[in-house]
Write an enzyme that holds these catalytic residues in place. Structure first.
Site, PDB file in Angstrom:
ATOM      1  N   CYS A   2      67.138  44.692  64.432  1.00  0.00           N
ATOM      2  CA  CYS A   2      66.522  45.916  63.917  1.00  0.00           C
ATOM      3  C   CYS A   2      66.499  45.923  62.386  1.00  0.00           C
ATOM      4  O   CYS A   2      67.356  45.354  61.733  1.00  0.00           O
ATOM      5  CB  CYS A   2      67.317  47.133  64.366  1.00  0.00           C
ATOM      6  SG  CYS A   2      67.522  47.251  66.127  1.00  0.00           S
ATOM      7  N   LYS A 594      66.052  37.075  64.204  1.00  0.00           N
ATOM      8  CA  LYS A 594      66.435  36.310  63.007  1.00  0.00           C
ATOM      9  C   LYS A 594      67.771  36.788  62.435  1.00  0.00           C
ATOM     10  O   LYS A 594      68.506  36.011  61.849  1.00  0.00           O
ATOM     11  CB  LYS A 594      65.327  36.478  61.960  1.00  0.00           C
ATOM     12  CG  LYS A 594      65.499  35.661  60.706  1.00  0.00           C
ATOM     13  CD  LYS A 594      65.014  34.258  60.914  1.00  0.00           C
ATOM     14  CE  LYS A 594      65.210  33.373  59.700  1.00  0.00           C
ATOM     15  NZ  LYS A 594      65.204  31.960  60.076  1.00  0.00           N
TER      16      LYS A 594
HETATM   17  C1  F6R Z   1      68.767  29.050  65.073  1.00  0.00           C
HETATM   18  C2  F6R Z   1      69.186  30.178  64.299  1.00  0.00           C
HETATM   19  C3  F6R Z   1      70.440  30.883  64.700  1.00  0.00           C
HETATM   20  C4  F6R Z   1      71.201  31.321  63.440  1.00  0.00           C
HETATM   21  C5  F6R Z   1      72.409  32.184  63.817  1.00  0.00           C
HETATM   22  C6  F6R Z   1      73.213  32.571  62.598  1.00  0.00           C
HETATM   23  O1  F6R Z   1      67.585  28.516  64.575  1.00  0.00           O
HETATM   24  O2  F6R Z   1      68.543  30.566  63.368  1.00  0.00           O
HETATM   25  O3  F6R Z   1      71.251  30.093  65.508  1.00  0.00           O
HETATM   26  O4  F6R Z   1      71.614  30.193  62.749  1.00  0.00           O
HETATM   27  O5  F6R Z   1      71.972  33.341  64.472  1.00  0.00           O
HETATM   28  O6  F6R Z   1      72.416  33.232  61.670  1.00  0.00           O
HETATM   29  P1  F6R Z   1      72.824  33.331  60.148  1.00  0.00           P
HETATM   30  O7  F6R Z   1      72.726  31.984  59.550  1.00  0.00           O
HETATM   31  O8  F6R Z   1      71.860  34.311  59.553  1.00  0.00           O
HETATM   32  O9  F6R Z   1      74.238  33.833  60.115  1.00  0.00           O
END
Ligand code: F6R
Length: 599
Positions: A2, A594
């Site tokens: 969100c 994301k």
């Molecule tokens: C895979 C991906 C996720 C993130 C994970 C951690 O392509 O993007 O596995 O790596 O959700 O996210 P961050 O790096 O934002 O802590």
């Protein structure tokens, strides 16, 4: 995940386009529903929302024509309550006097809904964002209409980590509160705004006011006041000027953001190296007490960022002779949470800087007096504010849900730190951008052919040995994420300890190989080949390895330590081409987000 955005202006105007643009800039976080609310000068509230993509819902419901003095937009990624129109945000209170939206998780949502229903409030959905609005409504109605007091009281009722923005039809102010989820305010000419993160604010203003946990922001067109939620005390804080880039989130001629971001990797690696070479932050980072020899350093992340931590641990061990322990965020808490303390150092790695599983670990580390070093891509993120010292990844926006360029820069950053700890000349890394550009050219066609072979398979394996083990995990994750095939990444020598039984005629196994490991890998290849498997090597040219495999994706020759980073690119390209060949949108794979601000 969100995202929320709110804006307040001096003059009534058509706020729809501002809200749609803000939503578009929050979209990289992932979402299933979108909504907008505006409040006009006469206090009337216009609320439009539904499940679907921003462009489609906006066209259908006419977001661009929405007018008002105040506006809120929200992108929802379902946790509490299925994706549906009533659960889409923003939400109204029972009488339609309050409108608000949240990001995060209210963990006592079920109990609160029961309470609200018992008390006769009009509860329309099952989403916890609605509970934030009703929680304020209850206290507002009882206290005679003091919004600040109502939000402070609601804070004690709402358990979990969240941020929300809310307004009342007759009160020409916008209120926002931060508890665990990202929130930042912007101050412009005759308007102020608040958002889950910077990208949606920067087109409107570069004067930024960070908001910390436990603070309420009260926005008027003239400024933003901050209050402590616990005692109601006014907090004085100067706004900051943000100098960074405001790139438009455009695909630049590529069919998908993912492909664009894959092709940006040589440039972002160059930028990161430039930044690291001139940065005083690196010294502070390395001198944080310790990175000492006598204790391990913990490298903590989730998903792709965890894979970078794993690679970082190999780099620290092989190049600098230092013990680094890679851990998942929750694993850090479970394994080390009861004994880490002053003198311990952990590097927390998160592209978004908002991943709850990582921030929970940061919280434990802080409570126990350890040093928190942060590595993130999103400036102004919660991780940035929670770190004793930090290094940004300098990748610009990463819009596509699968992480690509942020992984590569995390890997480069760890390699750089390992070089520095080992006393090696970092000038040796300057060849990387050129090698990465060569790798893209050299491997794209072969990666596409491999993807064609894999297309008919629903299960496969990626194997790596030592330094390439993290890339096997990362290659497998990319494939799972955007092709929906099941792909397992493993240390290649582990394959014979059970998973080898998966191999039958034509079963695909990809072997990622660094220079020096070919002889070992040839053994592991043959364990698969003799059982009818289809072996695909991704490596620099090596005649003996070539003689043993069915397909070969050749990457440019390079020093051993650089090879995991080069091998990442064909692994990303294989997943990308297979995803497109399967008719899947690699930028927005199903069920994924994301930015994961929930447990
Ligand atoms: C895979 C991906 C996720 C993130 C994970 C951690 O392509 O993007 O596995 O790596 O959700 O996210 P961050 O790096 O934002 O802590």
């Amino acid at each position: 995940m969100c995202g929320i955005f709110g804006v307040i202006t001096r003059e009534e105007q058509t706020l729809g386009p501002t809200l749609v643009e803000a939503a578009r800039r929050l979209a990289y976080r992932g979402y299933d529903s979108v909504g907008c609310a505006t409040v006009a000068a006469d206090g009337s509230i216009d609320l439009r929302k539904d499940v679907g993509r921003i462009a489609e819902v906006s066209d259908r419901l006419g977001f661009p024509e929405m007018r008002g003095l105040r506006g809120i937009t929200q992108l929802r990624w379902a946790t509490f309550g299925a994706p549906s129109q009533p659960n889409a945000q923003p939400h109204l209170d029972s009488d339609g006097d309050l409108v608000g939206a949240h990001n995060g998780n209210v963990v006592n949502n079920v109990q609160l809904r029961e309470l609200f229903i018992r008390e006769g409030l009009t509860v329309r959905g099952t989403n916890d964002g609605e509970s934030c609005v009703h929680a304020v409504e209850r206290h507002y109605d009882r206290n005679g209409g003091d919004m600040l007091a109502a939000i402070r009281a609601a804070y004690h009722d709402l358990e979990g980590d969240y941020a929300f923005v809310i307004t009342q039809r007759g009160d020409h102010r916008l209120y926002a509160i931060k508890k665990g989820s990202g929130l930042v305010a912007g101050l412009g000419e005759g308007m102020t705004c608040v958002s889950s993160d910077l990208p949606s604010i920067l087109p409107l203003t570069r004067r930024i006011l960070p908001i910390r946990d436990g603070e309420i922001a009260v926005l008027s067109p003239e400024g933003v006041e901050l209050y402590d939620v616990r005692d109601g005390r006014r907090i004085e804080r100067e706004a900051e000027w943000y100098d960074g880039p405001i790139e438009a989130a455009e695909k630049g001629g590529y069919p998908h953001f993912m492909l664009k971001e894959i092709h940006e990797q040589p440039a972002v690696v160059g930028e990161l190296l430039h930044l690291l070479n001139g940065s005083s932050h690196v010294e502070r980072f390395l001198q944080a007490p310790p990175l000492p020899r006598e204790r391990p350093v913990y490298l903590v992340g989730c998903g792709t960022s965890y894979h970078a931590c794993l690679l970082g641990a190999y780099y620290f061990g092989q190049l600098a002779g230092r013990l680094a322990v890679p851990l998942l965020g929750p694993q850090f808490n479970e394994q080390c949470g009861c004994w880490v303390g002053p003198g311990d150092v952990a590097v927390f790695v998160s592209q978004s800087g908002e991943t709850k599983d990582v921030l929970n670990a940061v919280k434990v580390m802080r409570e126990r007096g350890g040093q928190v070093l942060g590595v993130f891509n999103v400036l102004g993120s919660t991780l940035m504010h929670e770190s004793d010292s930090y290094l940004p990844l300098a990748c610009g926006y990463e819009i596509s849900v699968p992480a690509t360029k942020t992984f590569v820069n995390q890997a480069v950053l760890f390699l750089y730190l390992a070089y520095r700890l080992a006393g090696r000349d970092v000038a040796g890394l300057d060849t990387l951008p050129g090698l990465l550009a060569e790798t893209l050219v050299a491997t794209d066609a072969a990666a596409r052919q491999v993807a064609e072979y894999l297309l008919g398979w629903e299960a496969l394996h990626y194997l790596g040995y030592g330094l390439t083990h993290p890339i096997a995990l990362e290659g497998a994750l990319k494939l799972k994420e955007i092709t929906y095939a099941h792909c397992e990444g493993m240390f290649s020598s582990e394959f014979k300890h059970g998973p080898l039984s998966a191999v039958h005629d034509g079963y695909p196994v990809l072997f990622l190989t660094a220079p020096g490991d070919e002889a070992m890998m040839i053994s592991h290849v043959n364990e698969v080949k003799t059982r009818g498997g289809h072996a695909i090597a991704i490596a620099a040219e090596h005649p003996a390895l070539r003689a043993n495999v069915d397909d070969y994706v050749v990457v440019p020759a390079a020093e051993r330590a650089l090879m995991p980073i080069l091998l990442t690119l064909p692994a990303q390209l294989v997943a990308y081409h297979m995803s497109v060949q399967r008719g899947i949108d690699p930028d927005f794979p199903r069920n994924l987000s994301k930015t994961l601000t929930v447990d």
